[in-house]
Design a protein around this motif. Structure first.
Motif, PDB file in Angstrom:
ATOM      1  N   LYS A 100       0.850  -1.189   0.000  1.00 20.99           N
ATOM      2  CA  LYS A 100       0.000   0.000   0.000  1.00 20.99           C
ATOM      3  C   LYS A 100       0.885   1.238   0.000  1.00 20.99           C
ATOM      4  O   LYS A 100       1.806   1.355   0.810  1.00 20.99           O
ATOM      5  N   VAL A 101       0.591   2.168  -0.905  1.00 20.97           N
ATOM      6  CA  VAL A 101       1.346   3.421  -0.978  1.00 20.97           C
ATOM      7  C   VAL A 101       0.396   4.565  -1.328  1.00 20.97           C
ATOM      8  O   VAL A 101      -0.642   4.366  -1.948  1.00 20.97           O
ATOM      9  N   SER A 102       0.799   5.758  -0.922  1.00 20.58           N
ATOM     10  CA  SER A 102       0.063   6.971  -1.257  1.00 20.58           C
ATOM     11  C   SER A 102       0.926   7.844  -2.159  1.00 20.58           C
ATOM     12  O   SER A 102       2.102   7.556  -2.399  1.00 20.58           O
ATOM     13  N   ASP A 103       0.345   8.939  -2.646  1.00 13.96           N
ATOM     14  CA  ASP A 103       1.129   9.915  -3.414  1.00 13.96           C
ATOM     15  C   ASP A 103       2.342  10.385  -2.624  1.00 13.96           C
ATOM     16  O   ASP A 103       3.454  10.444  -3.140  1.00 13.96           O
ATOM     17  N   ARG A 110      -5.012   7.962  -3.163  1.00 16.69           N
ATOM     18  CA  ARG A 110      -4.769   9.338  -3.595  1.00 16.69           C
ATOM     19  C   ARG A 110      -5.674  10.329  -2.858  1.00 16.69           C
ATOM     20  O   ARG A 110      -6.077  11.354  -3.419  1.00 16.69           O
ATOM     21  N   GLY A 111      -6.015  10.017  -1.626  1.00 17.24           N
ATOM     22  CA  GLY A 111      -6.809  10.935  -0.820  1.00 17.24           C
ATOM     23  C   GLY A 111      -8.172  11.215  -1.423  1.00 17.24           C
ATOM     24  O   GLY A 111      -8.942  10.302  -1.735  1.00 17.24           O
ATOM     25  N   ALA A 112      -8.463  12.485  -1.620  1.00 13.56           N
ATOM     26  CA  ALA A 112      -9.767  12.895  -2.143  1.00 13.56           C
ATOM     27  C   ALA A 112      -9.990  12.458  -3.588  1.00 13.56           C
ATOM     28  O   ALA A 112     -11.126  12.522  -4.078  1.00 13.56           O
ATOM     29  N   GLU A 113      -8.944  12.012  -4.266  1.00  4.56           N
ATOM     30  CA  GLU A 113      -9.079  11.568  -5.654  1.00  4.56           C
ATOM     31  C   GLU A 113      -9.369  10.078  -5.760  1.00  4.56           C
ATOM     32  O   GLU A 113      -9.511   9.558  -6.873  1.00  4.56           O
ATOM     33  N   GLY A 173     -11.276   3.547   5.195  1.00  5.65           N
ATOM     34  CA  GLY A 173     -10.551   4.805   5.265  1.00  5.65           C
ATOM     35  C   GLY A 173     -11.483   5.979   5.488  1.00  5.65           C
ATOM     36  O   GLY A 173     -11.189   6.888   6.276  1.00  5.65           O
ATOM     37  N   ALA A 174     -12.633   5.978   4.807  1.00  5.10           N
ATOM     38  CA  ALA A 174     -13.608   7.062   4.976  1.00  5.10           C
ATOM     39  C   ALA A 174     -14.211   7.051   6.371  1.00  5.10           C
ATOM     40  O   ALA A 174     -14.397   8.109   6.991  1.00  5.10           O
TER      41      ALA A 174
END
Length: 309
Positions: free
Chosen positions: A188-191, A223-226, A281-282
């Motif tokens: 798992k990775v984020s921007d 990507r958070g909100a995306e 997550g939400a």
């Protein structure tokens, strides 16, 4: 509350750090919160209903006792938590918007975790082991954990890895990043992770390198909100972010990781697993702090996740 002693050893264990966030809330005003990415994941899995443990060491002082108590409140298996007479690991968050922090933990308790102290027979039960966070950048603990991950992988245990990029994970972390990425079944990775770990202004370089190192891994890219995208070989699935009233995003990534792991253990199909990760997550954003969401609310939100074509 008395510790919950399970008749059976857990099939999920998250290894790494548990720490205390010291957060500045105003002039000369501070609050403390229990945290640490692997600990958050273990607590979230347990709250979702999976028999879980956190494998790590905490101090014996007031901070370590708080981590112990919250672990017991979350029904984490107490046999995997080692309390040692060392100083606590602290994350001092002196600014929150945007977050600015530093770690205090020279020779602290987390560094003295030893897998040899885990309960007898635990390897016969574990089916999934999770690694990540700053623990993999702190020696001598990091070396022990990488060796543990490699030995568990060799015996057929599913390995997940969330590097959770933090300051200090520079070129010295590159070897660990590659070793863990090559052996993990789920990454798992984020921007922010990709840009920081690969020292690149965009995430594309990091995504390509992870795929090259381990083309068989399931790669969850948030990507958070995306929204988020799940990659598996040449296939991919994307989902939009849920429109919820965000109170606090602290711990949302760890909750998403836990949601994805839970879904992989209990749900069939990548689409269902991605929905569950997004919903977890939400749900973690609905209240302040690194909140562990409940299974009922995650299931309800999962039905609202929109997959993107």
């Amino acid at each position: 509350m008395s510790p919950v002693l399970h008749a059976d050893l857990p099939r999920f264990v998250a290894f790494g750090e548990a720490l205390t966030d010291l957060i500045c809330t105003g002039l000369d005003s501070w609050i403390s919160r229990c945290g640490g990415a692997p600990w958050n994941v273990a607590r979230a899995l347990s709250t979702l209903g999976e028999l879980s443990a956190f494998g790590g060491a905490v101090s014996c002082d007031v901070f370590g006792q708080a981590l112990w108590q919250e672990s017991m409140d979350a029904s984490l298996d107490p046999r995997f938590i080692q309390q040692v007479e060392r100083s606590p690991l602290l994350a001092v968050v002196h600014e929150t918007h945007p977050p600015r922090y530093f770690f205090v933990g020279d020779d602290s308790a987390d560094l003295h975790f030893h897998p040899s102290g885990l309960p007898q027979g635990w390897r016969q039960f574990v089916r999934w082991a999770h690694f990540g966070g700053i623990s993999l950048s702190r020696e001598p603990l990091a070396g022990r954990l990488v060796e543990l991950a490699e030995s568990l992988k060799a015996q057929g245990v599913t390995i997940s890895y969330d590097p959770n990029y933090r300051q200090g994970m520079d070129s010295r972390y590159d070897d660990t990043l590659e070793r863990m990425s090559r052996l993990a079944d789920v990454i798992k990775v984020s921007d922010e992770d990709l840009c920081g770990l690969f020292r690149s202004p965009t995430a594309h370089l990091g995504l390509g390198q992870l795929s090259a190192w381990n083309p068989q891994a399931r790669l969850l890219y948030t990507r958070g909100a995306e929204g988020a995208t799940l990659y598996k070989g040449s296939r991919e699935w994307s989902a939009g972010a849920l429109a919820v009233e965000v109170v606090d995003t602290v711990g949302a990534g760890d909750a998403a990781m836990a949601g994805f792991i839970y879904a992989c253990l209990h749900e069939d199909g990548e689409e269902a697993q991605l929905r569950f990760a997004m919903a977890a997550g939400a749900a973690a954003c609905l209240q302040a702090g690194a909140r562990a969401p409940r299974l009922t609310e995650v299931r309800e939100l999962a039905g609202q996740v929109q997959l993107l074509v």
